[in-house]
Design a protein around this motif. Sequence first.
Motif, PDB file in Angstrom:
ATOM      1  N   SER A  59      57.804 -27.472 -59.972  1.00 33.57           N
ATOM      2  CA  SER A  59      57.488 -28.889 -59.874  1.00 33.57           C
ATOM      3  C   SER A  59      58.526 -29.686 -60.644  1.00 33.57           C
ATOM      4  O   SER A  59      59.347 -29.117 -61.368  1.00 33.57           O
ATOM      5  CB  SER A  59      56.076 -29.178 -60.399  1.00 33.57           C
ATOM      6  OG  SER A  59      55.964 -28.838 -61.769  1.00 33.57           O
ATOM      7  N   ARG A  60      58.491 -31.007 -60.472  1.00 29.52           N
ATOM      8  CA  ARG A  60      59.432 -31.864 -61.187  1.00 29.52           C
ATOM      9  C   ARG A  60      58.747 -33.149 -61.611  1.00 29.52           C
ATOM     10  O   ARG A  60      57.840 -33.649 -60.936  1.00 29.52           O
ATOM     11  CB  ARG A  60      60.656 -32.161 -60.318  1.00 29.52           C
ATOM     12  CG  ARG A  60      60.364 -33.008 -59.076  1.00 29.52           C
ATOM     13  CD  ARG A  60      61.481 -32.909 -58.048  1.00 29.52           C
ATOM     14  NE  ARG A  60      62.768 -33.308 -58.593  1.00 29.52           N
ATOM     15  CZ  ARG A  60      63.942 -33.040 -58.025  1.00 29.52           C
ATOM     16  NH1 ARG A  60      63.986 -32.350 -56.884  1.00 29.52           N
ATOM     17  NH2 ARG A  60      65.068 -33.448 -58.593  1.00 29.52           N
TER      18      ARG A  60
ATOM     19  N   SER B 130      60.128 -24.974 -68.894  1.00 25.20           N
ATOM     20  CA  SER B 130      60.614 -26.330 -68.701  1.00 25.20           C
ATOM     21  C   SER B 130      62.129 -26.337 -68.675  1.00 25.20           C
ATOM     22  O   SER B 130      62.779 -25.531 -69.344  1.00 25.20           O
ATOM     23  CB  SER B 130      60.124 -27.252 -69.820  1.00 25.20           C
ATOM     24  OG  SER B 130      58.717 -27.337 -69.846  1.00 25.20           O
TER      25      SER B 130
ATOM     26  N   ASN C 265      62.847 -36.501 -66.406  1.00 25.90           N
ATOM     27  CA  ASN C 265      64.023 -35.729 -66.005  1.00 25.90           C
ATOM     28  C   ASN C 265      63.856 -34.237 -66.291  1.00 25.90           C
ATOM     29  O   ASN C 265      64.758 -33.576 -66.821  1.00 25.90           O
ATOM     30  CB  ASN C 265      65.280 -36.262 -66.696  1.00 25.90           C
ATOM     31  CG  ASN C 265      66.424 -36.520 -65.733  1.00 25.90           C
ATOM     32  OD1 ASN C 265      66.212 -36.982 -64.618  1.00 25.90           O
ATOM     33  ND2 ASN C 265      67.646 -36.232 -66.181  1.00 25.90           N
ATOM     34  N   THR C 266      62.704 -33.694 -65.900  1.00 28.08           N
ATOM     35  CA  THR C 266      62.370 -32.319 -66.229  1.00 28.08           C
ATOM     36  C   THR C 266      61.817 -31.572 -65.016  1.00 28.08           C
ATOM     37  O   THR C 266      61.043 -32.130 -64.234  1.00 28.08           O
ATOM     38  CB  THR C 266      61.344 -32.265 -67.369  1.00 28.08           C
ATOM     39  OG1 THR C 266      61.904 -32.901 -68.527  1.00 28.08           O
ATOM     40  CG2 THR C 266      60.991 -30.828 -67.721  1.00 28.08           C
ATOM     41  N   VAL C 267      62.226 -30.316 -64.875  1.00 28.17           N
ATOM     42  CA  VAL C 267      61.713 -29.409 -63.855  1.00 28.17           C
ATOM     43  C   VAL C 267      60.898 -28.323 -64.550  1.00 28.17           C
ATOM     44  O   VAL C 267      61.266 -27.864 -65.637  1.00 28.17           O
ATOM     45  CB  VAL C 267      62.855 -28.787 -63.034  1.00 28.17           C
ATOM     46  CG1 VAL C 267      62.323 -27.788 -62.022  1.00 28.17           C
ATOM     47  CG2 VAL C 267      63.645 -29.873 -62.325  1.00 28.17           C
TER      48      VAL C 267
ATOM     49  N   MET D 294      66.716 -28.813 -57.310  1.00 24.90           N
ATOM     50  CA  MET D 294      66.708 -28.011 -58.521  1.00 24.90           C
ATOM     51  C   MET D 294      66.104 -26.652 -58.220  1.00 24.90           C
ATOM     52  O   MET D 294      65.270 -26.515 -57.323  1.00 24.90           O
ATOM     53  CB  MET D 294      65.910 -28.704 -59.625  1.00 24.90           C
ATOM     54  CG  MET D 294      66.412 -30.090 -59.992  1.00 24.90           C
ATOM     55  SD  MET D 294      68.033 -30.064 -60.802  1.00 24.90           S
ATOM     56  CE  MET D 294      67.630 -29.228 -62.337  1.00 24.90           C
TER      57      MET D 294
ATOM     58  N   CYS E  96      67.703 -22.293 -65.253  1.00 28.80           N
ATOM     59  CA  CYS E  96      67.588 -23.501 -64.454  1.00 28.80           C
ATOM     60  C   CYS E  96      68.923 -23.786 -63.769  1.00 28.80           C
ATOM     61  O   CYS E  96      69.992 -23.529 -64.339  1.00 28.80           O
ATOM     62  CB  CYS E  96      67.187 -24.667 -65.362  1.00 28.80           C
ATOM     63  SG  CYS E  96      66.866 -26.223 -64.526  1.00 28.80           S
TER      64      CYS E  96
ATOM     65  N   ASN F 100      60.225 -36.709 -62.497  1.00 30.95           N
ATOM     66  CA  ASN F 100      61.440 -37.515 -62.544  1.00 30.95           C
ATOM     67  C   ASN F 100      61.441 -38.511 -63.697  1.00 30.95           C
ATOM     68  O   ASN F 100      62.507 -38.917 -64.157  1.00 30.95           O
ATOM     69  CB  ASN F 100      61.624 -38.258 -61.222  1.00 30.95           C
ATOM     70  CG  ASN F 100      61.863 -37.332 -60.060  1.00 30.95           C
ATOM     71  OD1 ASN F 100      62.345 -36.213 -60.228  1.00 30.95           O
ATOM     72  ND2 ASN F 100      61.522 -37.792 -58.851  1.00 30.95           N
TER      73      ASN F 100
ATOM     74  N   LEU G  55      67.989 -36.647 -61.934  1.00 26.73           N
ATOM     75  CA  LEU G  55      67.282 -35.482 -61.424  1.00 26.73           C
ATOM     76  C   LEU G  55      66.622 -35.747 -60.077  1.00 26.73           C
ATOM     77  O   LEU G  55      66.584 -34.859 -59.220  1.00 26.73           O
ATOM     78  CB  LEU G  55      66.248 -35.010 -62.452  1.00 26.73           C
ATOM     79  CG  LEU G  55      65.481 -33.725 -62.141  1.00 26.73           C
ATOM     80  CD1 LEU G  55      65.250 -32.940 -63.416  1.00 26.73           C
ATOM     81  CD2 LEU G  55      64.151 -34.044 -61.458  1.00 26.73           C
ATOM     82  N   SER G  56      66.118 -36.954 -59.877  1.00 32.60           N
ATOM     83  CA  SER G  56      65.400 -37.276 -58.649  1.00 32.60           C
ATOM     84  C   SER G  56      66.280 -37.191 -57.413  1.00 32.60           C
ATOM     85  O   SER G  56      65.756 -37.102 -56.298  1.00 32.60           O
ATOM     86  CB  SER G  56      64.784 -38.667 -58.750  1.00 32.60           C
ATOM     87  OG  SER G  56      65.783 -39.659 -58.904  1.00 32.60           O
TER      88      SER G  56
ATOM     89  N   TYR H 209      60.661 -33.162 -52.647  1.00 29.87           N
ATOM     90  CA  TYR H 209      59.559 -32.348 -53.159  1.00 29.87           C
ATOM     91  C   TYR H 209      59.203 -31.176 -52.254  1.00 29.87           C
ATOM     92  O   TYR H 209      58.116 -30.603 -52.373  1.00 29.87           O
ATOM     93  CB  TYR H 209      58.324 -33.198 -53.449  1.00 29.87           C
ATOM     94  CG  TYR H 209      58.543 -34.224 -54.528  1.00 29.87           C
ATOM     95  CD1 TYR H 209      58.327 -33.907 -55.863  1.00 29.87           C
ATOM     96  CD2 TYR H 209      58.986 -35.499 -54.211  1.00 29.87           C
ATOM     97  CE1 TYR H 209      58.547 -34.845 -56.857  1.00 29.87           C
ATOM     98  CE2 TYR H 209      59.213 -36.438 -55.200  1.00 29.87           C
ATOM     99  CZ  TYR H 209      58.988 -36.104 -56.522  1.00 29.87           C
ATOM    100  OH  TYR H 209      59.201 -37.038 -57.505  1.00 29.87           O
TER     101      TYR H 209
END
Length: 114
Positions: free
Chosen positions: A70-71, A21, A76-78, A34, A95, A73, A29-30, A55
Amino acid sequence: QVQLVESGGGLVQAGGSLRLSCAASGIILSRNPMAWYRQAPGKQREFVARITSAYTTNYADSVKGRFTISRDNTVNTVYLQMNSLKPDDTAVYYCYADWNRGYWGQGTQVTVSS
């Protein structure tokens, strides 16, 4: 201030799975592409996977078919889901936010034993 914090690394046997993560702060983030990179001892840092704001994904040939980026939003995590792990996957995983000059996390260690 932009900050990326990786987590989820650890020790796993060959053939196993692990999910990394990357929690982002200081950016939306969106709106940003990333990526994940990795660096093994004595080797250069190499590209692993990337995901755009639309995406779209792409992967290094060495991990294609085994890893999934994957993400989420809303938090706020990838993520990087790693399956069928091999000893050659052993590295520190970083990251990366592809915005402005680019921003790096501190890294998380992944060790795959045979």
